[in-house]
Design an enzyme around this catalytic site. Structure first.
Site, short mmCIF file in Angstrom:
data_model
loop_
_atom_site.label_atom_id
_atom_site.label_comp_id
_atom_site.label_asym_id
_atom_site.label_seq_id
_atom_site.Cartn_x
_atom_site.Cartn_y
_atom_site.Cartn_z
N TYR A 288 62.30 4.94 -7.04
CA TYR A 288 62.53 3.57 -6.78
C TYR A 288 61.82 3.01 -5.67
O TYR A 288 61.17 1.91 -5.55
CB TYR A 288 64.15 3.41 -6.59
N LYS B 129 58.89 -0.10 -5.76
CA LYS B 129 58.96 -1.51 -5.10
C LYS B 129 57.98 -1.49 -3.93
O LYS B 129 57.66 -2.90 -3.94
CB LYS B 129 60.41 -1.53 -4.40
#
Length: 242
Positions: A162, A166
């Site tokens: 994750y 990002k």
């Protein structure tokens, strides 16, 4: 072209995406509520219509080119794109224990999906005099936060999924902003903050910030004036360091 703007929000049947759709509807836009599941999308759109919004469901899976192409073909106007759909990936895998398929799956949604959706609707956005693209990022995408011993994120468990996705999304945001500046399209990344949604329900601590709180920065960036910034990363308090 009428004055009423049209916005597309991906992954909008619940959570921050739903609240972003609600906020854009309150701002007077026609909102296309993107959802992988037709029934859930229709139910979410119906709730927002009952609250007075001009909200219409659209089936859209950001990892499925066929649904992306079908959704784009159904549009006749688009002024705002909110790339909100996201995947967290496994929360208990460190970089050294992460199977490559875990990283690929998260990148397919959080990065490749953004590229595919954005490119599919760019012809429409280029026709709009007020086009805005908001990529929903996260504070965990900030390299500065993770490498600052004084910031709490430097103490979070290491992850190769994750946060990496990002950070990559932030880089993609900058590159789109560079390309589209000449077209008057403002492209920014938003950090909604950790909100109490299904996305964070398995975290080992309680979150009180609401999805509506998190959606506020998305709506703000989606409604920037012509003199607004582009190629930036923002949260409620302003600029987030890369």
């Amino acid at each position: 072209m009428t004055d009423k703007r049209t916005a597309l929000v991906t992954g909008a049947n619940k959570g921050i995406g739903y609240e972003a759709a609600a906020g854009l509807a309150r701002a007077g836009m026609t909102v296309l509520l993107g959802s992988r599941d037709r029934e859930r999308g229709e139910q979410a759109a119906a709730r927002l219509r009952a609250a007075g919004g001009d909200v219409r469901p659209i089936v859209l899976d950001v990892t499925d080119p066929a649904t992306i192409e079908a959704a784009a073909a159904a549009l006749t106007r688009l002024d705002v794109l909110v790339n909100n759909a996201g995947s967290s990936g496994p929360l208990d895998e460190t970089p050294s224990t992460t199977p490559v398929q875990s990283l690929r799956a998260v990148l397919e949604t959080n990065l490749v999906g953004v590229l595919m959706v954005t490119n599919a609707v760019l012809p429409l956005l280029r026709r709009s005099p007020v086009a805005r693209i908001v990529n929903v990022s996260s504070g965990v995408g900030s390299l500065a936060h993770h490498t600052d011993p004084g910031h709490y994120m430097s103490g979070l468990p290491a992850s190769a999924t994750y946060p990496v996705s990002k950070t990559a999304l932030n880089a993609l945001t900058v590159q789109y902003a560079k390309e589209l500046r000449k077209d008057g399209i403002l492209v920014n990344a938003a950090a909604p903050g950790a909100c109490a949604t299904d996305f964070t329900k398995d975290l080992p601590f309680k979150i009180t910030r609401t999805a509506a709180d998190g959606a506020a920065i998305i709506v703000r960036l989606a409604t920037l004036g012509s003199d607004g910034p582009t190629g930036g990363f923002y949260d409620d308090d302003g600029i987030v360091p890369w």
